[in-house]
Design a protein around this motif. Structure first.
Motif, PDB file in Angstrom:
ATOM      1  N   LYS A 224       0.809  -1.218   0.000  1.00  0.00           N
ATOM      2  CA  LYS A 224       0.000   0.000   0.000  1.00  0.00           C
ATOM      3  C   LYS A 224       0.839   1.263   0.000  1.00  0.00           C
ATOM      4  CE  LYS A 224      -3.962   2.073   2.354  1.00  0.00           C
ATOM      5  NZ  LYS A 224      -4.931   1.923   3.476  1.00  0.00           N
ATOM      6  N   THR A 225       2.008   1.224   0.657  1.00  0.00           N
ATOM      7  CA  THR A 225       2.743   2.475   0.861  1.00  0.00           C
ATOM      8  C   THR A 225       4.124   2.535   0.230  1.00  0.00           C
ATOM      9  OG1 THR A 225       3.697   1.695   2.963  1.00  0.00           O
ATOM     10  CG2 THR A 225       1.542   2.779   3.065  1.00  0.00           C
ATOM     11  N   ARG A 226       4.756   1.369  -0.041  1.00  0.00           N
ATOM     12  CA  ARG A 226       6.167   1.440  -0.430  1.00  0.00           C
ATOM     13  C   ARG A 226       6.533   0.665  -1.682  1.00  0.00           C
ATOM     14  NH1 ARG A 226       9.509  -1.042   2.678  1.00  0.00           N
ATOM     15  NH2 ARG A 226       8.071  -2.183   4.035  1.00  0.00           N
ATOM     16  N   ALA A 227       5.748  -0.322  -2.072  1.00  0.00           N
ATOM     17  CA  ALA A 227       6.141  -1.199  -3.179  1.00  0.00           C
ATOM     18  C   ALA A 227       6.086  -0.423  -4.494  1.00  0.00           C
ATOM     19  CB  ALA A 227       5.228  -2.420  -3.240  1.00  0.00           C
ATOM     20  N   ALA A 228       7.239  -0.171  -5.062  1.00  0.00           N
ATOM     21  CA  ALA A 228       7.324   0.619  -6.295  1.00  0.00           C
ATOM     22  C   ALA A 228       7.898  -0.214  -7.419  1.00  0.00           C
ATOM     23  CB  ALA A 228       8.204   1.852  -6.070  1.00  0.00           C
ATOM     24  N   VAL A 229       7.474   0.086  -8.630  1.00  0.00           N
ATOM     25  CA  VAL A 229       8.016  -0.588  -9.803  1.00  0.00           C
ATOM     26  C   VAL A 229       9.530  -0.395  -9.820  1.00  0.00           C
ATOM     27  CG1 VAL A 229       8.079  -0.580 -12.323  1.00  0.00           C
ATOM     28  CG2 VAL A 229       5.893  -0.344 -11.126  1.00  0.00           C
ATOM     29  N   GLY A 230      10.246  -1.502 -10.011  1.00  0.00           N
ATOM     30  CA  GLY A 230      11.703  -1.463 -10.034  1.00  0.00           C
ATOM     31  C   GLY A 230      12.349  -1.905  -8.738  1.00  0.00           C
ATOM     32  N   GLU A 231      11.558  -2.017  -7.653  1.00  0.00           N
ATOM     33  CA  GLU A 231      12.122  -2.465  -6.373  1.00  0.00           C
ATOM     34  C   GLU A 231      12.472  -3.945  -6.445  1.00  0.00           C
ATOM     35  OE1 GLU A 231      11.212  -2.311  -1.562  1.00  0.00           O
ATOM     36  OE2 GLU A 231       9.683  -1.631  -2.995  1.00  0.00           O
ATOM     37  N   THR A 232      13.559  -4.327  -5.790  1.00  0.00           N
ATOM     38  CA  THR A 232      14.039  -5.707  -5.808  1.00  0.00           C
ATOM     39  C   THR A 232      13.728  -6.386  -4.476  1.00  0.00           C
ATOM     40  OG1 THR A 232      15.828  -5.149  -7.327  1.00  0.00           O
ATOM     41  CG2 THR A 232      16.055  -7.190  -6.107  1.00  0.00           C
ATOM     42  N   LEU A 233      13.330  -7.646  -4.535  1.00  0.00           N
ATOM     43  CA  LEU A 233      13.099  -8.439  -3.338  1.00  0.00           C
ATOM     44  C   LEU A 233      13.451  -9.890  -3.621  1.00  0.00           C
ATOM     45  CD1 LEU A 233       9.320  -9.259  -2.890  1.00  0.00           C
ATOM     46  CD2 LEU A 233      10.171  -7.992  -4.864  1.00  0.00           C
ATOM     47  N   ARG A 234      13.511 -10.684  -2.569  1.00  0.00           N
ATOM     48  CA  ARG A 234      13.798 -12.107  -2.721  1.00  0.00           C
ATOM     49  C   ARG A 234      12.499 -12.905  -2.733  1.00  0.00           C
ATOM     50  NH1 ARG A 234      18.183 -14.586   1.124  1.00  0.00           N
ATOM     51  NH2 ARG A 234      16.815 -13.792   2.772  1.00  0.00           N
ATOM     52  N   VAL A 235      12.484 -13.968  -3.534  1.00  0.00           N
ATOM     53  CA  VAL A 235      11.349 -14.890  -3.576  1.00  0.00           C
ATOM     54  C   VAL A 235      11.885 -16.306  -3.380  1.00  0.00           C
ATOM     55  CG1 VAL A 235      10.011 -13.379  -5.077  1.00  0.00           C
ATOM     56  CG2 VAL A 235      11.414 -15.161  -6.095  1.00  0.00           C
ATOM     57  N   ARG A 236      11.061 -17.144  -2.746  1.00  0.00           N
ATOM     58  CA  ARG A 236      11.487 -18.520  -2.459  1.00  0.00           C
ATOM     59  C   ARG A 236      10.410 -19.470  -2.980  1.00  0.00           C
ATOM     60  NH1 ARG A 236      13.301 -19.104   3.495  1.00  0.00           N
ATOM     61  NH2 ARG A 236      11.076 -18.813   3.947  1.00  0.00           N
ATOM     62  N   GLY A 237      10.843 -20.401  -3.807  1.00  0.00           N
ATOM     63  CA  GLY A 237       9.883 -21.342  -4.360  1.00  0.00           C
ATOM     64  C   GLY A 237      10.311 -21.799  -5.747  1.00  0.00           C
ATOM     65  N   PRO A 238       9.422 -22.471  -6.463  1.00  0.00           N
ATOM     66  CA  PRO A 238       8.012 -22.693  -6.142  1.00  0.00           C
ATOM     67  C   PRO A 238       7.817 -23.792  -5.105  1.00  0.00           C
ATOM     68  CG  PRO A 238       8.553 -23.790  -8.189  1.00  0.00           C
ATOM     69  CD  PRO A 238       9.790 -23.048  -7.777  1.00  0.00           C
ATOM     70  N   GLN A 239       6.644 -23.747  -4.457  1.00  0.00           N
ATOM     71  CA  GLN A 239       6.278 -24.718  -3.446  1.00  0.00           C
ATOM     72  C   GLN A 239       4.795 -25.048  -3.588  1.00  0.00           C
ATOM     73  OE1 GLN A 239       8.147 -23.819   0.566  1.00  0.00           O
ATOM     74  NE2 GLN A 239       8.422 -21.818  -0.397  1.00  0.00           N
ATOM     75  N   GLY A 240       4.380 -26.107  -2.906  1.00  0.00           N
ATOM     76  CA  GLY A 240       2.970 -26.459  -2.890  1.00  0.00           C
ATOM     77  C   GLY A 240       2.658 -27.707  -3.690  1.00  0.00           C
ATOM     78  N   ALA A 241       1.663 -28.463  -3.213  1.00  0.00           N
ATOM     79  CA  ALA A 241       1.319 -29.746  -3.817  1.00  0.00           C
ATOM     80  C   ALA A 241      -0.006 -29.739  -4.556  1.00  0.00           C
ATOM     81  CB  ALA A 241       1.269 -30.827  -2.729  1.00  0.00           C
ATOM     82  N   MET A 242      -0.769 -28.624  -4.489  1.00  0.00           N
ATOM     83  CA  MET A 242      -2.061 -28.594  -5.174  1.00  0.00           C
ATOM     84  C   MET A 242      -1.855 -28.184  -6.625  1.00  0.00           C
ATOM     85  SD  MET A 242      -5.636 -26.574  -4.391  1.00  0.00           S
ATOM     86  CE  MET A 242      -5.094 -25.078  -5.236  1.00  0.00           C
ATOM     87  N   VAL A 243      -1.689 -29.178  -7.483  1.00  0.00           N
ATOM     88  CA  VAL A 243      -1.501 -28.945  -8.917  1.00  0.00           C
ATOM     89  C   VAL A 243      -2.512 -29.792  -9.684  1.00  0.00           C
ATOM     90  CG1 VAL A 243       0.954 -28.428  -8.620  1.00  0.00           C
ATOM     91  CG2 VAL A 243       0.249 -30.772  -9.122  1.00  0.00           C
ATOM     92  N   LEU A 244      -2.678 -29.487 -10.948  1.00  0.00           N
ATOM     93  CA  LEU A 244      -3.644 -30.216 -11.769  1.00  0.00           C
ATOM     94  C   LEU A 244      -3.277 -31.696 -11.903  1.00  0.00           C
ATOM     95  CD1 LEU A 244      -4.297 -27.707 -14.698  1.00  0.00           C
ATOM     96  CD2 LEU A 244      -5.971 -28.460 -12.988  1.00  0.00           C
ATOM     97  N   ALA A 245      -4.274 -32.537 -11.791  1.00  0.00           N
ATOM     98  CA  ALA A 245      -4.084 -33.966 -12.061  1.00  0.00           C
ATOM     99  C   ALA A 245      -4.097 -34.151 -13.574  1.00  0.00           C
ATOM    100  CB  ALA A 245      -5.191 -34.786 -11.401  1.00  0.00           C
ATOM    101  N   SER A 246      -2.927 -34.093 -14.167  1.00  0.00           N
ATOM    102  CA  SER A 246      -2.827 -34.064 -15.633  1.00  0.00           C
ATOM    103  C   SER A 246      -3.247 -35.375 -16.283  1.00  0.00           C
ATOM    104  CB  SER A 246      -1.388 -33.720 -16.044  1.00  0.00           C
ATOM    105  OG  SER A 246      -0.472 -34.662 -15.504  1.00  0.00           O
ATOM    106  N   ASP A 247      -3.292 -36.465 -15.514  1.00  0.00           N
ATOM    107  CA  ASP A 247      -3.652 -37.761 -16.082  1.00  0.00           C
ATOM    108  C   ASP A 247      -5.148 -38.050 -15.970  1.00  0.00           C
ATOM    109  OD1 ASP A 247      -3.655 -37.952 -13.339  1.00  0.00           O
ATOM    110  OD2 ASP A 247      -2.715 -39.935 -13.268  1.00  0.00           O
ATOM    111  N   SER A 248      -5.927 -37.073 -15.488  1.00  0.00           N
ATOM    112  CA  SER A 248      -7.363 -37.276 -15.323  1.00  0.00           C
ATOM    113  C   SER A 248      -8.131 -36.599 -16.457  1.00  0.00           C
ATOM    114  CB  SER A 248      -7.839 -36.700 -13.984  1.00  0.00           C
ATOM    115  OG  SER A 248      -9.254 -36.702 -13.913  1.00  0.00           O
ATOM    116  N   LEU A 249      -9.143 -37.294 -16.975  1.00  0.00           N
ATOM    117  CA  LEU A 249     -10.003 -36.738 -18.028  1.00  0.00           C
ATOM    118  C   LEU A 249     -11.360 -36.307 -17.476  1.00  0.00           C
ATOM    119  CD1 LEU A 249      -9.245 -39.253 -20.924  1.00  0.00           C
ATOM    120  CD2 LEU A 249      -8.231 -37.004 -20.512  1.00  0.00           C
ATOM    121  N   ARG A 250     -11.513 -36.327 -16.149  1.00  0.00           N
ATOM    122  CA  ARG A 250     -12.789 -35.940 -15.543  1.00  0.00           C
ATOM    123  C   ARG A 250     -13.014 -34.425 -15.651  1.00  0.00           C
ATOM    124  NH1 ARG A 250     -11.005 -40.165 -12.065  1.00  0.00           N
ATOM    125  NH2 ARG A 250      -9.606 -38.684 -11.027  1.00  0.00           N
TER     126      ARG A 250
END
Length: 345
Positions: A188-214
């Motif tokens: 809301k107050t500080r995040a400006a275009v061009g600012e640099t930050l660190r990101v960690r990931g990707p993480q998480g197990a909820m992904v599409l079941a690619s082998d399902s035709l349902r």
């Protein structure tokens, strides 16, 4: 202190084994052995490291009880807060591809956009800085999340990605602003275009079941829309013709956001239907009322949707309601994929 053998079986029936001392959590022991299991807060608060005990005794540290599924005849635990008292066998919803060796990658990213899109929600776009190994690539799967280190704080917050996987290094998030929230104040107050930050990931197990035709049903509460939007956008890019229905709910009309994005997606993905729900409908509202679970249940009763794979993200109560409804209408638990949306501690 005793050391015990631990076996973890993934959704695609691959097995990983490691030893765990009674004084360390299952998550820490896995990391010590070189395995990175799905997790986020690592403090028993978020539910990202959910697993089901098949065999064995254990001690459980204090956790946020909302992070666990309610009811059922299974024994759910959080890996970060579970300590063995004997040999244990557990299952996780992650595919084997989501269990990696070594630490979760940390990358630098630059703010590309920070837009207020209504409903107290900001659309944050980050562009990864080129990496010697991955280049600009962002090798996430639709449905996964990243952790962002809020600049100047050394504090991490987890948010689901809303864009489709890509090789341009672009990451998009839909983040609701909360009064006094650490990341909210930055956005809301500080995040400006061009600012640099660190990101960690990707993480998480909820992904599409690619082998399902349902058929696929996506059920979203608030900014739980983000990972489901990512999945639907990937389907659009792949020209996927599987029938799919997105149920998206918020409390009041002023809480709505991303409606233009949903209209664009409907044009790109002809197999997609969208139902927008208001819990507290104002006069003149022409859409569905109640929760997105109510709308989904009505369609199930009417035979509009039959035996789908169900993907749900949002508050714990929403997920509990989906799981209960799925059980009542005979949808197997293995066809329900969820990610609980809990506040940061």
């Amino acid at each position: 202190m005793s050391v015990h053998a631990i076996t973890v079986t993934t959704a695609d029936v691959q097995t990983f084994s490691f030893d765990c001392d009674e004084a360390e959590s299952l998550l820490d022991a896995a990391a010590r052995s070189g395995l990175t299991l799905p997790s986020s807060c690592r403090q028993g608060a978020c539910g990202a490291c959910l697993a089901t005990v098949q065999q064995g005794e254990f001690h459980r540290a204090s956790i946020n009880e909302k992070a666990l599924p309610q009811g059922g005849d299974t024994t759910p635990v959080l890996l970060c807060s579970t300590y063995p008292r004997g040999e244990m066998a557990l299952t996780v919803t992650a595919q084997s591809a989501q269990i990696t060796g070594g630490p979760v990658p940390v990358r630098l990213a630059v703010v590309g956009a920070n837009d207020d899109i209504g409903g107290a929600v900001h659309r944050l776009v980050l562009d990864l800085v080129a990496d010697p190994v991955d280049g600009l690539g962002s090798p996430f799967e639709a449905g996964q999340f990243m952790e962002l280190e809020v600049p100047g704080t050394q504090q991490w917050r987890a948010y689901s990605l809303s864009n489709a996987p890509n090789w341009e290094g672009r990451l998009e998030f839909l983040i609701r602003l909360h009064p006094g929230g650490l990341c909210s104040q930055w956005l809301k107050t500080r995040a400006a275009v061009g600012e640099t930050l660190r990101v960690r990931g990707p993480q998480g197990a909820m992904v599409l079941a690619s082998d399902s035709l349902r058929p696929r049903c996506f059920i979203a509460g608030g900014t739980g829309l983000a990972p489901l939007l990512s999945m639907a956008r990937q389907m659009a890019e792949f020209g996927d013709s599987q029938p799919c229905h997105l149920y998206f709910g918020v409390t009041r009309q002023q809480d709505l956001f991303a409606l233009a994005e949903l209209e664009t997606l409907k044009a790109q993905l002809p197999s997609l239907r969208v139902t927008v729900c208001l819990w507290e409908a104002s006069e003149g509202w022409q859409g569905a009322t109640g929760s997105p679970v109510d709308a989904w249940a009505r369609d199930m009763d009417a035979g509009i949707v039959r035996s789908p794979d169900v993907y749900v993200c949002g508050p714990a109560g929403l997920i509990d309601a989906v799981e209960k409804t799925a059980q009542q209408v005979g949808i197997p638990a293995k066809q329900v994929f969820s990610e609980r949306f809990l506040p940061s501690s």
